[in-house]
Design a protein around this motif. Structure first.
Motif: not given
Length: 249
Positions: A11-23
Motif C-alpha cells: 500500500i505504501g509504495g502505491q500511495l506514495r506514487d499516486r500522491l506524487r502524481d497529484e503534486g
C-alpha cells in the motif's frame, strides 16, 4: 502538501506514487530508512515539516506479545513526535472487523493501535479496510495440507489494493475525520470460493475443501466477522474480484 508515509510495502509504495502524481511532496519510509518506530529512533527528523503522517507499519513478528508491543510502542512514538512537530493529521490503516475477532492476537494488537490514536494528541482518521485480493494466495497456503486446501465458506468482502490506495489518497489529503471510516470490496464471497477462483486463474491444481472450522489465521469466522459493519457508512470499491483476476499481469 508534505506527507510522510511510514511503511513502503504494497500500500505504501502505491500511495506514495499516486500522491506524487497529484503534486504532493511525499516520502514513504521502510525499515531500510534506519527508522525504528518501536524505539522512536529517527522519527522526529522524519516528520519535521509534515502536514500529514500515514502509519502503514506492520510488525515483523505476529506472535501475540510481539505484535501488541509493536503497535502500542510505534503508535506512541509516532504521535509524540508528530505532536511536537505540529503535524495536523495522522492516518492509520486498520482492519474491518478487528473488534469482532478479539480471539486473534493480531486483531487485538490493531485495536490497541486504534485506541492509541483515539486517545492521542494528533487529529486523526482511522481507515478500516477489508482484506486485500492480493492476500488470497497466502490464505490458500496457510490452509494447505498436501494437495488439499481447507478453507471456510464464511464470507470476506475483499478489495483490490489499488482501490484501497485510491480511497486512502482522498482521505490523506482531506481533513481529519476524528473517527473511523470503513472501505470494502463490492461483493461478499466465501473464502473457499475466493481460493477456488484464484486457483482457476493461476492454474493451481490443489483441491479446495470447504470447512467451516478451518478459521482464518487463528480465528473462526462467520459471514459477519470480516464484512462491513452494519450501519457503517462504508465506501465500496469498484473493482470486482473476477475483474481483478482477469487484469493480473
Amino acid at each position: 502538501m508534505r506527507i510522510v508515509i511510514f511503511g513502503a510495502g504494497l500500500i505504501g509504495g502505491q500511495l506514495r506514487d499516486r500522491l506524487r502524481d497529484e503534486g504532493h511532496d511525499v516520502v514513504a519510509l521502510g525499515r531500510e530508512a534506519g527508522i525504528d518506530t518501536t524505539t522512536g529512533e529517527g522519527i522526529a527528523a522524519a516528520v519535521a515539516g509534515a502536514d500529514v503522517v500515514v502509519d502503514l507499519t506492520n510488525s515483523p513478528s505476529w506472535a501475540d506479545d510481539d505484535v501488541l508491543a509493536f503497535f502500542r510502542d510505534s503508535t506512541r512514538h509516532l504521535l509524540t513526535a508528530e505532536a511536537e512537530a505540529g503535524v495536523g493529521h495522522h492516518v492509520i490503516l486498520s482492519i474491518v472487523g478487528a473488534d469482532r475477532l478479539t480471539d486473534a492476537g493480531y486483531m487485538r494488537a490493531k485495536l490497541a493501535q486504534e485506541e492509541g490514536v483515539l486517545g492521542g494528541p494528533v487529529p486523526f482518521t482511522i481507515v478500516r479496510s477489508t482484506q486485500f485480493f492480493e492476500f488470497v494466495g497466502g490464505i490458500a497456503d496457510a490452509g494447505t495440507d498436501g494437495d488439499t486446501v481447507r478453507a471456510t465458506p464464511a464470507h470476506l468482502q475483499p478489495i483490490a489494493s489499488a482501490d484501497v490506495v485510491r480511497r486512502l489518497a482522498e482521505i490523506v489529503t482531506g481533513p481529519p475525520v476524528k473517527g473511523t471510516v470503513e472501505i470494502a470490496g463490492p461483493e461478499p464471497l466465501g473464502i473457499d470460493e475466493l481460493v477456488r477462483r484464484w486457483f482457476a486463474a493461476t492454474g493451481d491444481r490443489r483441491t479446495v475443501t470447504p470447512d467451516a472450522t478451518a478459521g482464518y489465521f487463528g480465528a473462526v469466522l462467520d459471514d459477519a466477522a470480516l464484512t462491513p459493519t452494519p450501519g457503517a457508512d462504508v465506501w465500496l470499491a469498484p473493482t470486482t474480484y473476477d475483474a481483478w483476476l482477469a487484469a493480473r499481469d
